[in-house]
Scaffold this motif. Structure first.
Motif, PDB file in Angstrom:
ATOM      1  N   CYS A  69     -55.776 -29.745  21.379  1.00 28.49           N
ATOM      2  CA  CYS A  69     -55.028 -28.705  20.656  1.00 28.49           C
ATOM      3  C   CYS A  69     -55.799 -28.126  19.472  1.00 28.49           C
ATOM      4  O   CYS A  69     -55.199 -27.621  18.521  1.00 28.49           O
ATOM      5  CB  CYS A  69     -53.680 -29.271  20.204  1.00 28.49           C
ATOM      6  SG  CYS A  69     -52.623 -29.741  21.586  1.00 28.49           S
ATOM      7  N   LEU A  99     -54.990 -24.610  18.058  1.00 28.76           N
ATOM      8  CA  LEU A  99     -53.670 -24.309  17.501  1.00 28.76           C
ATOM      9  C   LEU A  99     -53.644 -24.460  15.988  1.00 28.76           C
ATOM     10  O   LEU A  99     -54.324 -25.318  15.424  1.00 28.76           O
ATOM     11  CB  LEU A  99     -52.622 -25.249  18.105  1.00 28.76           C
ATOM     12  CG  LEU A  99     -52.433 -25.171  19.625  1.00 28.76           C
ATOM     13  CD1 LEU A  99     -51.429 -26.224  20.085  1.00 28.76           C
ATOM     14  CD2 LEU A  99     -52.005 -23.773  20.061  1.00 28.76           C
ATOM     15  N   ARG A 134     -44.693 -21.742  15.993  1.00 26.35           N
ATOM     16  CA  ARG A 134     -44.998 -21.511  17.416  1.00 26.35           C
ATOM     17  C   ARG A 134     -46.127 -22.404  17.888  1.00 26.35           C
ATOM     18  O   ARG A 134     -46.090 -22.933  19.005  1.00 26.35           O
ATOM     19  CB  ARG A 134     -45.341 -20.046  17.656  1.00 26.35           C
ATOM     20  CG  ARG A 134     -44.147 -19.129  17.410  1.00 26.35           C
ATOM     21  CD  ARG A 134     -44.424 -17.735  17.854  1.00 26.35           C
ATOM     22  NE  ARG A 134     -44.290 -17.680  19.301  1.00 26.35           N
ATOM     23  CZ  ARG A 134     -44.071 -16.573  19.984  1.00 26.35           C
ATOM     24  NH1 ARG A 134     -43.968 -15.427  19.359  1.00 26.35           N
ATOM     25  NH2 ARG A 134     -43.977 -16.587  21.285  1.00 26.35           N
ATOM     26  N   ASP A 135     -47.153 -22.587  17.036  1.00 26.82           N
ATOM     27  CA  ASP A 135     -48.269 -23.453  17.416  1.00 26.82           C
ATOM     28  C   ASP A 135     -47.845 -24.917  17.441  1.00 26.82           C
ATOM     29  O   ASP A 135     -48.305 -25.695  18.276  1.00 26.82           O
ATOM     30  CB  ASP A 135     -49.451 -23.260  16.463  1.00 26.82           C
ATOM     31  CG  ASP A 135     -50.276 -22.022  16.807  1.00 26.82           C
ATOM     32  OD1 ASP A 135     -49.930 -21.331  17.786  1.00 26.82           O
ATOM     33  OD2 ASP A 135     -51.257 -21.747  16.105  1.00 26.82           O
ATOM     34  N   GLU A 170     -44.879 -25.944  18.228  1.00 26.52           N
ATOM     35  CA  GLU A 170     -44.116 -26.065  19.475  1.00 26.52           C
ATOM     36  C   GLU A 170     -45.061 -26.231  20.662  1.00 26.52           C
ATOM     37  O   GLU A 170     -44.846 -27.081  21.534  1.00 26.52           O
ATOM     38  CB  GLU A 170     -43.238 -24.825  19.658  1.00 26.52           C
ATOM     39  CG  GLU A 170     -42.393 -24.856  20.907  1.00 26.52           C
ATOM     40  CD  GLU A 170     -41.510 -23.612  21.042  1.00 26.52           C
ATOM     41  OE1 GLU A 170     -40.954 -23.421  22.138  1.00 26.52           O
ATOM     42  OE2 GLU A 170     -41.376 -22.852  20.064  1.00 26.52           O
ATOM     43  N   GLU A 171     -46.127 -25.430  20.699  1.00 24.56           N
ATOM     44  CA  GLU A 171     -47.101 -25.517  21.792  1.00 24.56           C
ATOM     45  C   GLU A 171     -47.837 -26.859  21.757  1.00 24.56           C
ATOM     46  O   GLU A 171     -48.124 -27.455  22.800  1.00 24.56           O
ATOM     47  CB  GLU A 171     -48.081 -24.348  21.724  1.00 24.56           C
ATOM     48  CG  GLU A 171     -49.224 -24.403  22.729  1.00 24.56           C
ATOM     49  CD  GLU A 171     -48.775 -24.397  24.199  1.00 24.56           C
ATOM     50  OE1 GLU A 171     -49.633 -24.683  25.066  1.00 24.56           O
ATOM     51  OE2 GLU A 171     -47.595 -24.128  24.483  1.00 24.56           O
ATOM     52  N   ARG A 229     -45.524 -29.332  23.276  1.00 24.34           N
ATOM     53  CA  ARG A 229     -45.396 -29.074  24.720  1.00 24.34           C
ATOM     54  C   ARG A 229     -46.591 -29.656  25.463  1.00 24.34           C
ATOM     55  O   ARG A 229     -46.431 -30.342  26.487  1.00 24.34           O
ATOM     56  CB  ARG A 229     -45.284 -27.573  24.997  1.00 24.34           C
ATOM     57  CG  ARG A 229     -44.965 -27.241  26.466  1.00 24.34           C
ATOM     58  CD  ARG A 229     -45.261 -25.789  26.801  1.00 24.34           C
ATOM     59  NE  ARG A 229     -46.699 -25.488  26.773  1.00 24.34           N
ATOM     60  CZ  ARG A 229     -47.539 -25.820  27.757  1.00 24.34           C
ATOM     61  NH1 ARG A 229     -47.122 -26.479  28.819  1.00 24.34           N
ATOM     62  NH2 ARG A 229     -48.826 -25.502  27.662  1.00 24.34           N
ATOM     63  N   ARG A 230     -47.789 -29.413  24.948  1.00 19.50           N
ATOM     64  CA  ARG A 230     -48.997 -29.942  25.599  1.00 19.50           C
ATOM     65  C   ARG A 230     -48.995 -31.463  25.606  1.00 19.50           C
ATOM     66  O   ARG A 230     -49.330 -32.101  26.609  1.00 19.50           O
ATOM     67  CB  ARG A 230     -50.253 -29.433  24.885  1.00 19.50           C
ATOM     68  CG  ARG A 230     -50.523 -27.962  25.060  1.00 19.50           C
ATOM     69  CD  ARG A 230     -51.808 -27.552  24.368  1.00 19.50           C
ATOM     70  NE  ARG A 230     -51.935 -26.111  24.258  1.00 19.50           N
ATOM     71  CZ  ARG A 230     -52.973 -25.490  23.710  1.00 19.50           C
ATOM     72  NH1 ARG A 230     -53.993 -26.192  23.223  1.00 19.50           N
ATOM     73  NH2 ARG A 230     -53.009 -24.177  23.637  1.00 19.50           N
ATOM     74  N   ASP A 257     -38.218 -29.340  19.781  1.00 17.72           N
ATOM     75  CA  ASP A 257     -39.484 -29.773  20.363  1.00 17.72           C
ATOM     76  C   ASP A 257     -39.387 -31.195  20.911  1.00 17.72           C
ATOM     77  O   ASP A 257     -39.927 -31.503  21.979  1.00 17.72           O
ATOM     78  CB  ASP A 257     -40.612 -29.682  19.330  1.00 17.72           C
ATOM     79  CG  ASP A 257     -40.869 -28.245  18.893  1.00 17.72           C
ATOM     80  OD1 ASP A 257     -40.448 -27.320  19.617  1.00 17.72           O
ATOM     81  OD2 ASP A 257     -41.471 -28.042  17.828  1.00 17.72           O
TER      82      ASP A 257
END
Length: 197
Positions: free
Chosen positions: A69, A72, A77-78, A80-81, A84-85, A111
Motif C-alpha cells: 500500500c 496510498l 478514501r486511501d 478505506e482502500e 480493503r487490500r 472499514d
C-alpha cells in the motif's frame, strides 16, 4: 473488462488446507489507536502460536504501508482502500489455511465491517486494543502524536481524524491493566473456545 471475469471453482478449500495443518484458519483483527500496543501484542501472539506449532502470518500496518500500500496516503478514501487490500490479502492467507494476525488502526466502523464481510464472520475475530488517547500520547513510541500536535502530520487518528470504537468486539484488551503476556493469554483462551465451536 470485469464483465469478462468468471470465478474459477477450486476444489481444495481453506478448511481442507487448515486441516492439513491441524488448525482452523482465522483472521485475528487487532484494532486500536497508534501506540495502543497492537504491534507488540501481534508479535507476541504470533510467537506464542508458532511455539505451539501453528502456521501463522502477521500483517502489520507499517510493513504493509511500505510495500503493498505504499501508493496510498492517509485521507479517508486511501485508508478505506488500505483496509480493503489488507482484507483481501488476509482472506487469501485464510484460504491457504493460516492463522492470520492483522495489526491496523482501522479507525472506521465501515472499514472493519468491510473486512469482516470479505473474510466472513466464521473466520474473523475482532480484537479491540482499548488504550486511552492520553496513554497512547504518553507512550508515543514513534513520535507521531507530537508531530500531529505540531501540525506536521495531517489526518492523524485521535488528533484531527476520528477513531470509532468497535461497538461489540469479540475481545477487548485493556493495556493499562493487562500485560502483553496476559493479553496473549486472553486471545489464546478465546481461540481455544472458538476452535471448539
Amino acid at each position: 473488462m470485469k464483465n469478462n471475469l468468471t470465478s474459477q471453482p477450486i476444489s481444495t478449500t481453506g478448511r481442507v488446507r487448515g486441516e492439513q495443518k491441524n488448525q482452523r484458519p482465522v483472521v485475528i483483527w487487532l484494532t486500536g489507536l497508534s501506540g495502543s500496543g497492537k504491534s507488540s501484542l501481534a508479535d507476541a501472539l504470533e510467537q506464542r502460536l508458532v511455539a505451539k506449532g501453528c502456521h501463522t502470518y502477521l500483517l502489520d500496518g507499517d510493513n504493509v504501508r511500505m510495500g503493498l500500500c505504499k501508493d496510498l496516503g492517509f485521507g479517508d478514501r486511501d485508508r478505506e482502500e488500505n483496509i480493503r487490500r489488507v482484507a483481501e490479502v488476509a482472506n487469501l492467507f485464510v484460504d491457504a489455511g493460516l492463522i492470520v494476525i492483522t495489526s491496523f488502526i482501522s479507525p472506521f466502523h465501515r472499514d472493519r465491517a468491510l473486512a469482516r464481510s470479505v473474510i466472513g464472520d466464521e473466520c474473523f475475530i475482532e480484537v479491540y486494543i482499548n488504550t486511552p488517547l492520553n496513554e497512547c500520547e504518553r507512550r508515543d513510541p514513534k513520535g507521531l502524536y507530537s508531530k500531529a500536535r505540531q501540525g506536521l502530520i495531517k489526518n492523524f487518528t485521535g488528533i484531527d481524524s476520528p477513531y470509532e470504537q468497535p461497538g461489540a468486539p469479540d475481545i477487548t484488551i485493556d493495556t493499562l491493566t493487562q500485560s502483553v503476556d496476559q493479553s496473549v493469554d486472553v486471545v489464546i483462551e478465546y481461540l481455544k473456545n472458538w476452535d471448539a465451536k
